[in-house]
Design an enzyme around this catalytic site. Structure first.
Site, PDB file in Angstrom:
ATOM      1  N   ASP A  72      39.992  42.614  -2.447  1.00 28.08           N
ATOM      2  CA  ASP A  72      40.612  41.314  -2.167  1.00 28.08           C
ATOM      3  C   ASP A  72      40.115  40.303  -3.186  1.00 28.08           C
ATOM      4  OD1 ASP A  72      42.247  41.567   0.314  1.00 28.08           O
ATOM      5  OD2 ASP A  72      40.356  42.297   1.121  1.00 28.08           O
ATOM      6  N   ASP A 223      47.314  44.811   6.255  1.00 24.81           N
ATOM      7  CA  ASP A 223      45.949  44.359   5.991  1.00 24.81           C
ATOM      8  C   ASP A 223      45.606  43.211   6.917  1.00 24.81           C
ATOM      9  OD1 ASP A 223      43.537  43.461   4.995  1.00 24.81           O
ATOM     10  OD2 ASP A 223      44.292  42.953   3.004  1.00 24.81           O
TER      11      ASP A 223
END
Length: 285
Positions: A72, A223
Site C-alpha cells: 500500500d 482490500d
C-alpha cells in the site's frame, strides 16, 4: 538470432526479477483450472507488518504460502496517510522474488511509475478517482482515456496494470477500461483508503458481483477488513484475489494458518483452485 535487445541488456536486477515474476504469473493465468482461468490469490498487505523488519515479515508470509506481497503506497495526497515509497519496494526486491503488487492510492500515480519500474514492482494498481476529478466537465470519456494511457505505460514497462475503485465510487466509472482490455485487474476497496484494521463494508460486494457477472475471467481483488469470514463473502460475490493485513500479520497462530483459512474461503466457494505460491505469482528462482 534471439539476441537480447538493448533494453533487455540494460535492465537492472530489480526490473529483471519483477519481469520474471510477472511472466511466471501470466503463464499460470493461462492455465485452465476447473474450467476457469481464475486462481485463488492471497496477497498479505505489509501495511500491517513490522516496518522495522519488513524483509523478515515478507519471508514469513512467503514461507506461509502467500502468493503476492501487497504494498500500500500512500503519499498523503489521496489517502490521509503516508506510507511506503519506491525505495522500500527496491529494498524488498533485493530480498525476495515474490510478486510485488503495488497499490498507488495517490493523486498523481504517473509520477511514481518510472521509479517503481526501476525498483522491481510486478504490478501497479491506481485509483480511478483522481482521473474522474481531473476530467471535470469533460466527463467519463476523458477520465477513461487518461487512465488507459497510464495503464498502457505501466504495461509497456513490463508490469501488470490494475485500477482501483473507492468505497463511494460507482464501478461504472471503470467498466470501459475492463471492456477494452486495458487493465489486468480491478481492485474494489472494501474500506476507505488510508489505514489498516477498518471494518469491512459489505455494500461494496455489489460492485464485485456486477464485475464478475460481466467479466468471468477478470482478476477481482478486494482490500479492507478481510478475514476468514469476510473472505467467504467476498468469494461468494466473485472476488478471487484477497488482500489482508491485520488478519495475516496479527494472527496468533501465525501467517501460515491465516493464509490457509483465507484461501479456504475462496476454494469453498468453488470460484478458484488453490495452487500454492509457486503457481500463483511467485517467481521461479
Amino acid at each position: 538470432e534471439n539476441q537480447p535487445t538493448p533494453r533487455q541488456q540494460q535492465q537492472s536486477a530489480p526490473e529483471a526479477a519483477a519481469r520474471q515474476a510477472v511472466n511466471h504469473h501470466h503463464q499460470q493465468q493461462q492455465q485452465h483450472v476447473n474450467g476457469t482461468l481464475l486462481q485463488a490469490i492471497i496477497a498479505p498487505s505489509i501495511l500491517a507488518a513490522d516496518f522495522a523488519d519488513l524483509a523478515s515479515e515478507v519471508a514469513r508470509i512467503e514461507k506461509g504460502g502467500a502468493d503476492w506481497v501487497h504494498v500500500d503506497m500512500f503519499d498523503g495526497t489521496f489517502a490521509p496517510n503516508f506510507t511506503i515509497g519506491p525505495p522500500v519496494v527496491a529494498a524488498l526486491r533485493k530480498r525476495t522474488n515474490m510478486f510485488l503488487d503495488c497499490h498507488l492510492a495517490v493523486s498523481d500515480p504517473a509520477k511514481y511509475v518510472p521509479a517503481l519500474q526501476a525498483a522491481g514492482a510486478s504490478s501497479i494498481t491506481f485509483q480511478i478517482e483522481p482521473f474522474l476529478q481531473a476530467a471535470g466537465k469533460d466527463g467519463l470519456a476523458a477520465a477513461t482515456q487518461s487512465a488507459a494511457t497510464l495503464a498502457a505505460d505501466i504495461r509497456s514497462r513490463g508490469m501488470r496494470a490494475g485500477v482501483a475503485v473507492a468505497v463511494g465510487t460507482s464501478v461504472e466509472a471503470l467498466l470501459p477500461l475492463v471492456e477494452e482490455g486495458t487493465v489486468d485487474m480491478v481492485l474494489c476497496m472494501t474500506v476507505e483508503c488510508g489505514f489498516g484494521g477498518q471494518k469491512f463494508q459489505p455494500q461494496v460486494l455489489d460492485n464485485v458481483k456486477q464485475l464478475r457477472s460481466k467479466f468471468p475471467t477478470l482478476n477481482i481483488q478486494v482490500d479492507g477488513g478481510i478475514n476468514p469470514e469476510t473472505a467467504r463473502l467476498a468469494a461468494a460475490a466473485g472476488a478471487n484475489v484477497l488482500v489482508a493485513g491485520t488478519a495475516v500479520f496479527g494472527c496468533p497462530e501465525g501467517p501460515a494458518a491465516a493464509i490457509k483459512d483465507l484461501r479456504q474461503g475462496l476454494v469453498q466457494e468453488g470460484l478458484a483452485t488453490s495452487l500454492g505460491a509457486a503457481a500463483a505469482g511467485a517467481a521461479v528462482c
